[in-house]
Design a protein around this motif. Structure first.
Motif, PDB file in Angstrom:
ATOM      1  N   ALA A 130       0.843  -1.197   0.000  1.00 21.62           N
ATOM      2  CA  ALA A 130       0.000   0.000   0.000  1.00 21.62           C
ATOM      3  C   ALA A 130       0.879   1.248   0.000  1.00 21.62           C
ATOM      4  CB  ALA A 130      -0.923  -0.018   1.213  1.00 21.62           C
ATOM      5  N   ARG A 131       0.239   2.402  -0.004  1.00 21.31           N
ATOM      6  CA  ARG A 131       0.993   3.652  -0.105  1.00 21.31           C
ATOM      7  C   ARG A 131       1.954   3.858   1.064  1.00 21.31           C
ATOM      8  NH1 ARG A 131      -2.096   9.146  -0.974  1.00 21.31           N
ATOM      9  NH2 ARG A 131      -2.452   8.980   1.231  1.00 21.31           N
ATOM     10  N   SER A 132       1.626   3.333   2.243  1.00 22.80           N
ATOM     11  CA  SER A 132       2.509   3.477   3.406  1.00 22.80           C
ATOM     12  C   SER A 132       3.797   2.675   3.243  1.00 22.80           C
ATOM     13  CB  SER A 132       1.793   3.009   4.671  1.00 22.80           C
ATOM     14  OG  SER A 132       1.599   1.593   4.606  1.00 22.80           O
ATOM     15  N   ASN A 133       3.870   1.920   2.173  1.00 18.44           N
ATOM     16  CA  ASN A 133       4.989   1.015   1.879  1.00 18.44           C
ATOM     17  C   ASN A 133       4.929  -0.243   2.737  1.00 18.44           C
ATOM     18  OD1 ASN A 133       6.860   0.818  -0.128  1.00 18.44           O
ATOM     19  ND2 ASN A 133       8.551   1.622   1.097  1.00 18.44           N
ATOM     20  N   THR A 134       3.806  -0.462   3.389  1.00 16.41           N
ATOM     21  CA  THR A 134       3.576  -1.679   4.164  1.00 16.41           C
ATOM     22  C   THR A 134       3.093  -2.764   3.213  1.00 16.41           C
ATOM     23  OG1 THR A 134       2.958  -0.371   6.086  1.00 16.41           O
ATOM     24  CG2 THR A 134       2.264  -2.682   6.078  1.00 16.41           C
ATOM     25  N   VAL A 135       3.643  -3.969   3.381  1.00 15.00           N
ATOM     26  CA  VAL A 135       3.205  -5.112   2.583  1.00 15.00           C
ATOM     27  C   VAL A 135       2.201  -5.893   3.411  1.00 15.00           C
ATOM     28  CG1 VAL A 135       3.899  -7.217   1.396  1.00 15.00           C
ATOM     29  CG2 VAL A 135       5.388  -5.202   1.339  1.00 15.00           C
ATOM     30  N   TYR A 136       1.025  -6.090   2.848  1.00 15.85           N
ATOM     31  CA  TYR A 136      -0.052  -6.834   3.514  1.00 15.85           C
ATOM     32  C   TYR A 136      -0.197  -8.180   2.834  1.00 15.85           C
ATOM     33  CZ  TYR A 136      -1.269  -2.297   5.477  1.00 15.85           C
ATOM     34  OH  TYR A 136      -1.222  -1.094   6.133  1.00 15.85           O
ATOM     35  N   SER A 137      -0.445  -9.243   3.629  1.00 13.88           N
ATOM     36  CA  SER A 137      -0.708 -10.585   3.094  1.00 13.88           C
ATOM     37  C   SER A 137      -2.208 -10.817   3.132  1.00 13.88           C
ATOM     38  CB  SER A 137       0.002 -11.647   3.936  1.00 13.88           C
ATOM     39  OG  SER A 137       1.395 -11.507   3.799  1.00 13.88           O
ATOM     40  N   LEU A 138      -2.762 -11.126   1.971  1.00 12.10           N
ATOM     41  CA  LEU A 138      -4.208 -11.290   1.843  1.00 12.10           C
ATOM     42  C   LEU A 138      -4.553 -12.649   1.269  1.00 12.10           C
ATOM     43  CD1 LEU A 138      -5.006  -7.838   0.163  1.00 12.10           C
ATOM     44  CD2 LEU A 138      -5.071  -8.365   2.589  1.00 12.10           C
ATOM     45  N   THR A 139      -5.739 -13.122   1.618  1.00  8.63           N
ATOM     46  CA  THR A 139      -6.265 -14.331   0.988  1.00  8.63           C
ATOM     47  C   THR A 139      -6.818 -13.928  -0.379  1.00  8.63           C
ATOM     48  OG1 THR A 139      -8.524 -14.028   1.806  1.00  8.63           O
ATOM     49  CG2 THR A 139      -6.978 -15.248   3.255  1.00  8.63           C
ATOM     50  N   PRO A 140      -7.063 -14.899  -1.241  1.00  8.24           N
ATOM     51  CA  PRO A 140      -7.688 -14.554  -2.523  1.00  8.24           C
ATOM     52  C   PRO A 140      -9.021 -13.807  -2.351  1.00  8.24           C
ATOM     53  CG  PRO A 140      -6.743 -16.724  -2.675  1.00  8.24           C
ATOM     54  CD  PRO A 140      -6.633 -16.313  -1.225  1.00  8.24           C
ATOM     55  N   GLU A 141      -9.854 -14.227  -1.404  1.00 13.57           N
ATOM     56  CA  GLU A 141     -11.138 -13.545  -1.173  1.00 13.57           C
ATOM     57  C   GLU A 141     -10.919 -12.096  -0.749  1.00 13.57           C
ATOM     58  OE1 GLU A 141     -14.353 -14.224  -1.748  1.00 13.57           O
ATOM     59  OE2 GLU A 141     -13.775 -16.149  -2.597  1.00 13.57           O
ATOM     60  N   GLN A 142      -9.941 -11.870   0.124  1.00 13.03           N
ATOM     61  CA  GLN A 142      -9.643 -10.513   0.574  1.00 13.03           C
ATOM     62  C   GLN A 142      -9.108  -9.660  -0.578  1.00 13.03           C
ATOM     63  OE1 GLN A 142      -6.956 -11.684   3.690  1.00 13.03           O
ATOM     64  NE2 GLN A 142      -8.552 -11.538   5.287  1.00 13.03           N
ATOM     65  N   MET A 143      -8.280 -10.269  -1.416  1.00  9.01           N
ATOM     66  CA  MET A 143      -7.735  -9.535  -2.558  1.00  9.01           C
ATOM     67  C   MET A 143      -8.834  -9.195  -3.559  1.00  9.01           C
ATOM     68  SD  MET A 143      -5.007  -8.118  -3.709  1.00  9.01           S
ATOM     69  CE  MET A 143      -3.573  -8.932  -2.984  1.00  9.01           C
ATOM     70  N   ILE A 144      -9.766 -10.111  -3.770  1.00  8.35           N
ATOM     71  CA  ILE A 144     -10.890  -9.847  -4.672  1.00  8.35           C
ATOM     72  C   ILE A 144     -11.718  -8.678  -4.132  1.00  8.35           C
ATOM     73  CG2 ILE A 144     -13.091 -10.772  -5.536  1.00  8.35           C
ATOM     74  CD1 ILE A 144     -11.580 -13.526  -5.736  1.00  8.35           C
ATOM     75  N   ALA A 145     -11.985  -8.689  -2.827  1.00 10.45           N
ATOM     76  CA  ALA A 145     -12.755  -7.595  -2.221  1.00 10.45           C
ATOM     77  C   ALA A 145     -12.020  -6.265  -2.392  1.00 10.45           C
ATOM     78  CB  ALA A 145     -13.008  -7.880  -0.741  1.00 10.45           C
ATOM     79  N   LEU A 146     -10.709  -6.275  -2.185  1.00 10.31           N
ATOM     80  CA  LEU A 146      -9.913  -5.057  -2.318  1.00 10.31           C
ATOM     81  C   LEU A 146      -9.901  -4.558  -3.762  1.00 10.31           C
ATOM     82  CD1 LEU A 146      -6.594  -4.181  -0.668  1.00 10.31           C
ATOM     83  CD2 LEU A 146      -6.769  -4.029  -3.136  1.00 10.31           C
ATOM     84  N   THR A 147      -9.642  -5.437  -4.711  1.00 13.74           N
ATOM     85  CA  THR A 147      -9.573  -4.995  -6.107  1.00 13.74           C
ATOM     86  C   THR A 147     -10.956  -4.592  -6.631  1.00 13.74           C
ATOM     87  OG1 THR A 147      -9.651  -7.300  -6.889  1.00 13.74           O
ATOM     88  CG2 THR A 147      -7.463  -6.277  -6.655  1.00 13.74           C
ATOM     89  N   ASP A 148     -12.013  -5.249  -6.165  1.00 15.18           N
ATOM     90  CA  ASP A 148     -13.362  -4.821  -6.538  1.00 15.18           C
ATOM     91  C   ASP A 148     -13.658  -3.425  -5.980  1.00 15.18           C
ATOM     92  OD1 ASP A 148     -13.817  -7.163  -7.942  1.00 15.18           O
ATOM     93  OD2 ASP A 148     -15.207  -8.018  -6.460  1.00 15.18           O
ATOM     94  N   ALA A 149     -13.207  -3.157  -4.754  1.00 13.85           N
ATOM     95  CA  ALA A 149     -13.393  -1.830  -4.149  1.00 13.85           C
ATOM     96  C   ALA A 149     -12.612  -0.778  -4.941  1.00 13.85           C
ATOM     97  CB  ALA A 149     -12.956  -1.841  -2.688  1.00 13.85           C
ATOM     98  N   ALA A 150     -11.385  -1.128  -5.368  1.00 18.06           N
ATOM     99  CA  ALA A 150     -10.577  -0.181  -6.160  1.00 18.06           C
ATOM    100  C   ALA A 150     -11.249   0.105  -7.501  1.00 18.06           C
ATOM    101  CB  ALA A 150      -9.166  -0.728  -6.362  1.00 18.06           C
ATOM    102  N   LYS A 151     -11.820  -0.939  -8.110  1.00 20.52           N
ATOM    103  CA  LYS A 151     -12.530  -0.752  -9.387  1.00 20.52           C
ATOM    104  C   LYS A 151     -13.745   0.166  -9.181  1.00 20.52           C
ATOM    105  CE  LYS A 151     -15.129  -4.013 -10.896  1.00 20.52           C
ATOM    106  NZ  LYS A 151     -15.641  -5.294 -11.376  1.00 20.52           N
ATOM    107  N   ALA A 152     -14.510  -0.066  -8.110  1.00 20.74           N
ATOM    108  CA  ALA A 152     -15.683   0.762  -7.820  1.00 20.74           C
ATOM    109  C   ALA A 152     -15.265   2.201  -7.505  1.00 20.74           C
ATOM    110  CB  ALA A 152     -16.476   0.176  -6.657  1.00 20.74           C
ATOM    111  N   PHE A 153     -14.136   2.357  -6.828  1.00 21.75           N
ATOM    112  CA  PHE A 153     -13.599   3.681  -6.513  1.00 21.75           C
ATOM    113  C   PHE A 153     -13.327   4.457  -7.799  1.00 21.75           C
ATOM    114  CE2 PHE A 153      -9.678   6.219  -5.861  1.00 21.75           C
ATOM    115  CZ  PHE A 153     -10.123   7.120  -4.910  1.00 21.75           C
TER     116      PHE A 153
END
Length: 192
Positions: A130-153
């Motif tokens: 993320a922008r803070s330069n922190t690396v987050y570990s996500l499950t596929p479901e969490q990544m899908i939710a995040l990328t769907d939110a970015a698309k909606a954004f």
């Protein structure tokens, strides 16, 4: 109808139909024309001087284009600012959504997450910086939710820009300078 004196610079006089023809004295530098105020906006994209306001007045066409450019700049700024997001671990961070740098990465992560979910993978092994330069570990479901939110954004920002540009176009067609100037991009409270 009220009229307003308009000073047209001599070198731009040929761009306008002016009657009556200017005198030799008027042609020396400026030609003063009494125009109905409603016609002032229709002079075209050039600036004309309004002596009552002691300022140059911008034609509706140019004003509308400036407002559209301001909307495009605000859209680009909002996309560069990124999307505030609460990660699965509860941390608040910003997901970067810059079109040239981040959009392809998010698309790739979305595809990979869907492929991994389809394969039954539930491990939190997908990395996202993320922008803070922190690396987050996500499950596929969490990544899908995040990328769907970015698309909606991004889609929300695009819809906002289209709505504003449509309002500018309508105001331009009506010759309404004040309505054009009133169309501005309001930053959302959640913007980072």
């Amino acid at each position: 109808m009220s009229t307003i004196p308009v000073y047209i610079p001599k070198d731009r006089l040929q761009d306008y139909v002016v009657t009556p023809a200017p005198s030799a004295e008027q042609m020396d530098r400026y030609h003063v024309v009494q125009l109905e105020e409603s016609l002032l906006e229709n002079l075209g994209p050039d600036h004309v001087f309004d002596p009552e306001q002691s300022t140059f007045v911008t034609g509706v066409f140019r004003l509308a284009n400036r407002q559209r450019a301001a909307i495009e700049t605000a859209l680009a700024t909002a996309l560069r600012a990124g999307m505030p997001y609460t990660l699965p671990d509860g941390n608040e961070d910003v997901i970067q959504t810059r079109p040239d740098e981040d959009e392809a990465n998010l698309l790739g992560l979305a595809i990979e997450a869907r492929d991994r979910r389809a394969a039954g993978d539930t491990d939190a092994s997908m990395a996202l910086r993320a922008r803070s330069n922190t690396v987050y570990s996500l499950t596929p479901e969490q990544m899908i939710a995040l990328t769907d939110a970015a698309k909606a954004f991004k889609q929300g920002l695009l819809a906002k820009s289209w709505q504003l540009k449509d309002a500018i176009t309508a105001a331009e067609a009506a010759g309404d300078r004040e309505a054009i100037q009133a169309v501005v991009w309001e930053a959302s409270a959640s913007a980072a």
